[in-house]
Design a protein around this motif. Structure first.
Motif, PDB file in Angstrom:
ATOM      1  N   PRO A  64     -30.980  45.155 146.838  1.00 57.59           N
ATOM      2  CA  PRO A  64     -30.871  46.366 146.032  1.00 57.59           C
ATOM      3  C   PRO A  64     -29.470  46.522 145.450  1.00 57.59           C
ATOM      4  O   PRO A  64     -28.522  45.854 145.888  1.00 57.59           O
ATOM      5  N   ALA A  65     -29.348  47.412 144.490  1.00 56.02           N
ATOM      6  CA  ALA A  65     -28.055  47.710 143.869  1.00 56.02           C
ATOM      7  C   ALA A  65     -27.874  49.223 143.827  1.00 56.02           C
ATOM      8  O   ALA A  65     -28.830  49.984 144.001  1.00 56.02           O
ATOM      9  N   LEU A  66     -26.654  49.639 143.578  1.00 57.90           N
ATOM     10  CA  LEU A  66     -26.321  51.060 143.550  1.00 57.90           C
ATOM     11  C   LEU A  66     -25.592  51.386 142.259  1.00 57.90           C
ATOM     12  O   LEU A  66     -24.715  50.636 141.821  1.00 57.90           O
ATOM     13  N   LEU A  71     -30.272  54.336 143.746  1.00 56.90           N
ATOM     14  CA  LEU A  71     -30.540  53.002 144.263  1.00 56.90           C
ATOM     15  C   LEU A  71     -31.482  52.316 143.299  1.00 56.90           C
ATOM     16  O   LEU A  71     -32.415  52.943 142.781  1.00 56.90           O
ATOM     17  N   LEU A  72     -31.258  51.043 143.070  1.00 52.97           N
ATOM     18  CA  LEU A  72     -32.092  50.267 142.159  1.00 52.97           C
ATOM     19  C   LEU A  72     -32.725  49.140 142.965  1.00 52.97           C
ATOM     20  O   LEU A  72     -32.026  48.392 143.648  1.00 52.97           O
ATOM     21  N   SER A 111     -23.581  47.089 135.955  1.00 55.95           N
ATOM     22  CA  SER A 111     -22.295  47.245 135.281  1.00 55.95           C
ATOM     23  C   SER A 111     -22.335  48.585 134.566  1.00 55.95           C
ATOM     24  O   SER A 111     -23.187  48.801 133.693  1.00 55.95           O
ATOM     25  N   GLU A 112     -21.428  49.473 134.987  1.00 55.29           N
ATOM     26  CA  GLU A 112     -21.397  50.835 134.475  1.00 55.29           C
ATOM     27  C   GLU A 112     -22.774  51.469 134.650  1.00 55.29           C
ATOM     28  O   GLU A 112     -23.262  51.545 135.765  1.00 55.29           O
ATOM     29  N   ALA A 113     -23.446  51.895 133.597  1.00 58.08           N
ATOM     30  CA  ALA A 113     -24.738  52.578 133.720  1.00 58.08           C
ATOM     31  C   ALA A 113     -25.900  51.675 133.310  1.00 58.08           C
ATOM     32  O   ALA A 113     -26.946  52.148 132.891  1.00 58.08           O
ATOM     33  N   THR A 114     -25.724  50.354 133.454  1.00 57.91           N
ATOM     34  CA  THR A 114     -26.758  49.391 133.085  1.00 57.91           C
ATOM     35  C   THR A 114     -27.075  48.491 134.267  1.00 57.91           C
ATOM     36  O   THR A 114     -26.170  48.009 134.947  1.00 57.91           O
ATOM     37  N   VAL A 115     -28.373  48.278 134.503  1.00 55.69           N
ATOM     38  CA  VAL A 115     -28.798  47.304 135.509  1.00 55.69           C
ATOM     39  C   VAL A 115     -29.445  46.142 134.762  1.00 55.69           C
ATOM     40  O   VAL A 115     -30.262  46.340 133.855  1.00 55.69           O
ATOM     41  N   TYR A 116     -29.042  44.930 135.135  1.00 56.09           N
ATOM     42  CA  TYR A 116     -29.566  43.714 134.515  1.00 56.09           C
ATOM     43  C   TYR A 116     -30.589  43.100 135.468  1.00 56.09           C
ATOM     44  O   TYR A 116     -30.317  42.897 136.647  1.00 56.09           O
ATOM     45  N   VAL A 117     -31.773  42.822 134.910  1.00 53.20           N
ATOM     46  CA  VAL A 117     -32.908  42.347 135.696  1.00 53.20           C
ATOM     47  C   VAL A 117     -33.362  41.014 135.124  1.00 53.20           C
ATOM     48  O   VAL A 117     -33.622  40.911 133.923  1.00 53.20           O
ATOM     49  N   VAL A 118     -33.491  40.010 135.986  1.00 52.31           N
ATOM     50  CA  VAL A 118     -34.026  38.715 135.573  1.00 52.31           C
ATOM     51  C   VAL A 118     -35.462  38.644 136.072  1.00 52.31           C
ATOM     52  O   VAL A 118     -35.714  38.684 137.278  1.00 52.31           O
ATOM     53  N   TYR A 125     -33.720  41.748 131.215  1.00 51.13           N
ATOM     54  CA  TYR A 125     -33.757  43.128 130.747  1.00 51.13           C
ATOM     55  C   TYR A 125     -32.455  43.829 131.090  1.00 51.13           C
ATOM     56  O   TYR A 125     -31.878  43.584 132.160  1.00 51.13           O
ATOM     57  N   ALA A 126     -32.029  44.720 130.207  1.00 51.38           N
ATOM     58  CA  ALA A 126     -30.928  45.649 130.483  1.00 51.38           C
ATOM     59  C   ALA A 126     -31.551  47.046 130.470  1.00 51.38           C
ATOM     60  O   ALA A 126     -32.108  47.474 129.456  1.00 51.38           O
ATOM     61  N   LEU A 127     -31.490  47.727 131.619  1.00 55.95           N
ATOM     62  CA  LEU A 127     -32.086  49.056 131.751  1.00 55.95           C
ATOM     63  C   LEU A 127     -31.013  50.085 132.048  1.00 55.95           C
ATOM     64  O   LEU A 127     -30.036  49.784 132.752  1.00 55.95           O
TER      65      LEU A 127
END
Length: 142
Positions: A64-66, A71-72, A111-118, A125-127
């Motif tokens: 997970p990421a924060l 939490l993502l 990174s900042e307010a973006t989560v990168y998903v492979v 994706y950049a969400l």
């Protein structure tokens, strides 16, 4: 959990519903992680006491990421979730799989307010971390 001498750190061992595959996330005295049965947990790091638990669709194999208070979490069912760090409340979810069955198994990057998903079936994706809104996506070859 073990202490630095390799002895049990918690008075009562924590038993997850399924196997734990990914690296847990530690933040401000809490440990966050998912299991292969699709459960996601928040535990007090010092005691091992469960603060909350959330059932998700698909196994959690990616760490997970924060981002701020969010939490993502990604699952093998092709979903990315935004959860409240405080109580596990579902804030949003995004179906990266669309019409193509596949998994998200790579760790999420924030990174900042973006989560990168492979996405394992060929896309990045950049969400937005606060809403799950797609900023952009890019197809990639396997």
């Amino acid at each position: 959990a073990l202490d630095k001498e390799g002895k049990p750190a918690w008075p009562v061992p924590f038993l997850a519903k399924g196997w734990i595959w990914s690296r847990p996330l530690y933040h401000q005295g809490m440990v966050y992680f998912g299991d292969l049965e699709g459960e996601f947990y928040a535990l007090e790091a010092r005691t091992g006491e469960q603060r909350w638990r959330r059932s998700l669709e698909g196994a959690v194999r990616a760490s997970p990421a924060l981002s701020g208070e969010n939490l993502l979490v990604a699952t093998t069912a092709g979903w990315v979730y935004g959860l409240s760090r405080e109580d596990g409340k579902l804030l949003w979810r995004f179906p990266v799989s669309g019409q193509t069955p596949g998994e998200v198994t790579a760790d999420l990057i924030v990174s900042e307010a973006t989560v990168y998903v492979v996405y394992d079936e060929g896309a990045v994706y950049a969400l937005e971390t606060g809403s799950g809104r797609v900023q952009w996506s890019f197809p990639v070859s396997k």
